[in-house]
Design an enzyme around this catalytic site. Structure first.
Site, PDB file in Angstrom:
ATOM      1  CD  GLU A 206      -3.078  -0.951   0.314  1.00  0.00           C
ATOM      2  OE1 GLU A 206      -3.417   0.169  -0.103  1.00  0.00           O
ATOM      3  OE2 GLU A 206      -3.404  -1.708  -0.389  1.00  0.00           O
ATOM      4  CD  GLU A 215      -5.372   9.288  -2.672  1.00  0.00           C
ATOM      5  OE1 GLU A 215      -6.021   9.072  -3.572  1.00  0.00           O
ATOM      6  OE2 GLU A 215      -5.917   9.393  -1.513  1.00  0.00           O
ATOM      7  CG  ASN A 253     -13.102   4.192   6.208  1.00  0.00           C
ATOM      8  OD1 ASN A 253     -13.624   3.294   6.770  1.00  0.00           O
ATOM      9  ND2 ASN A 253     -13.032   4.152   4.973  1.00  0.00           N
TER      10      ASN A 253
END
Length: 353
Positions: A206, A215, A253
């Site tokens: 990831e 990100e 989340n």
């Protein structure tokens, strides 16, 4: 048994375990019969309150072991005194956060109803950090060679991630482990190492080998706000982009992870990119509690023998599994095989999803 945490020393030299209101973990009536209740009681220095921690994962009094009744895992399962038998129901981890955890249930030793009255039964309950789950316990008579107690040593961690971002520190990871005491601490030594390897393989995939903290595609940032949630996006429309080892994203989340961890990530999502331990905790939150597009948590996949492939399904199965992106699946499997080799453990079966 290799424990997950360093063991906290007792305040008292006699091996008592003290908790709520300064009272002691006590064998009811000093009775040595199997099934005798374990309770909270005024400390009195008797053998019924003298516990040893011989280093094999057990806690012992009157020649018998602290035991979860019928090997239960549900909230409210009582604990008892029982003949020592080497079962998972008699394994306990005394954490640096002063929890006493049964890894099989992944739950804490708890005073029923937060009641400090003499005779209150002790039980296991989902770890919540309350005073009724905090204990001072006797130090272990054993111990492993790894000071952190984690199944992955710092040297192995550095070998696995030679080019990692310094943000993803080993100390941050080990500090985060107290949030989920059953992680890499359930089952056999092989299972523990396989779970640690599976987690590290997925987070490596990831984050490009623990290189990326956030990100990289900033154009995606405004897309992660579900304004339909009643709490909205108080940190801003573009504040809930992917961060941390499993790239936590979306306001819901951040809300769920923050609630579970006792950290206000909804209002301060930047903690995940500024605090290494918080970042690792969010990764462990997903690993231990979320099924994602799969049918089980990654933790359960590894401890129940479903295999590494099911961890992939739970993390990104809707995009990668069932032939959707075999190259990405292979990348995760390659990382897992490499890390299990470093840890000296077989990878097991069912590696693909």
């Amino acid at each position: 048994m290799t424990t997950l945490f360093s063991v906290m020393p007792a305040h008292a030299a006699d091996g008592r375990i003290t908790g709520l209101a300064g009272k002691c973990v006590d064998v009811a009536g000093a009775n040595t019969a199997n099934g005798t209740a374990i309770q909270l009681y005024d400390c009195n220095g008797t053998a019924a309150q003298t516990w040893s921690n011989p280093g094999d994962g057990t806690l012992r009094a009157l020649g018998k072991c602290l035991d979860v009744t019928s090997a239960g895992t549900a909230d409210g399962t009582t604990v008892q005194l029982y003949d020592c038998n080497g079962s998972a129901a008699q394994q306990w981890v005394v954490s640096s956060a002063n929890d006493i955890v049964n890894p099989q249930a992944n739950k804490c030793l708890d005073v029923s109803g937060n009641n400090s009255a003499n005779g209150t039964r002790l039980q296991i309950w989902t770890c919540g950090g309350g005073a009724n789950q905090k204990w001072s316990a006797p130090a272990s008579g054993g111990g492993g060679t790894n000071p952190s107690g984690f199944v992955v040593s710092e040297a192995q961690f550095n070998q696995i991630f030679p080019g990692r971002n310094s943000f993803y520190s080993y100390s941050g990871l080990t500090a985060a482990l107290s949030a989920y005491p059953g992680f890499a601490n359930t089952g056999s030594d092989t299972t523990k190492k396989q779970e640690a390897a599976a987690f590290l393989a997925n987070v490596s995939h990831e984050t490009g080998g623990l290189v990326y903290v956030v990100e990289q595609n900033t154009a995606n940032y405004p897309h992660y706000c579900d304004a339909g949630q009643p709490y909205g996006c108080p940190a801003g429309q573009a504040a809930y982009y992917g961060r941390g080892p499993i790239q936590l994203s979306w306001n819901f989340n951040y809300k769920a992870a923050g609630d579970a961890l006792g950290i206000d990530l909804l209002n301060n999502p930047w903690l995940v990119q500024n605090d290494s331990a918080v970042a690792w905790k969010t990764g462990l939150w997903y690993w231990n509690t979320q099924t994602g597009p799969g049918t089980m948590t990654p933790h359960n996949a590894m401890v129940n023998g479903a295999g590494f492939g099911q961890t992939i399904r739970s993390i990104n199965g809707s995009l990668e599994c069932d032939g959707r992106n075999p190259a990405q699946v292979q990348s995760r499997v390659d990382a897992y095989n490499r890390i299990t080799s470093v840890l000296g453990v077989t990878p097991g079966s069912n590696l693909y999803c």
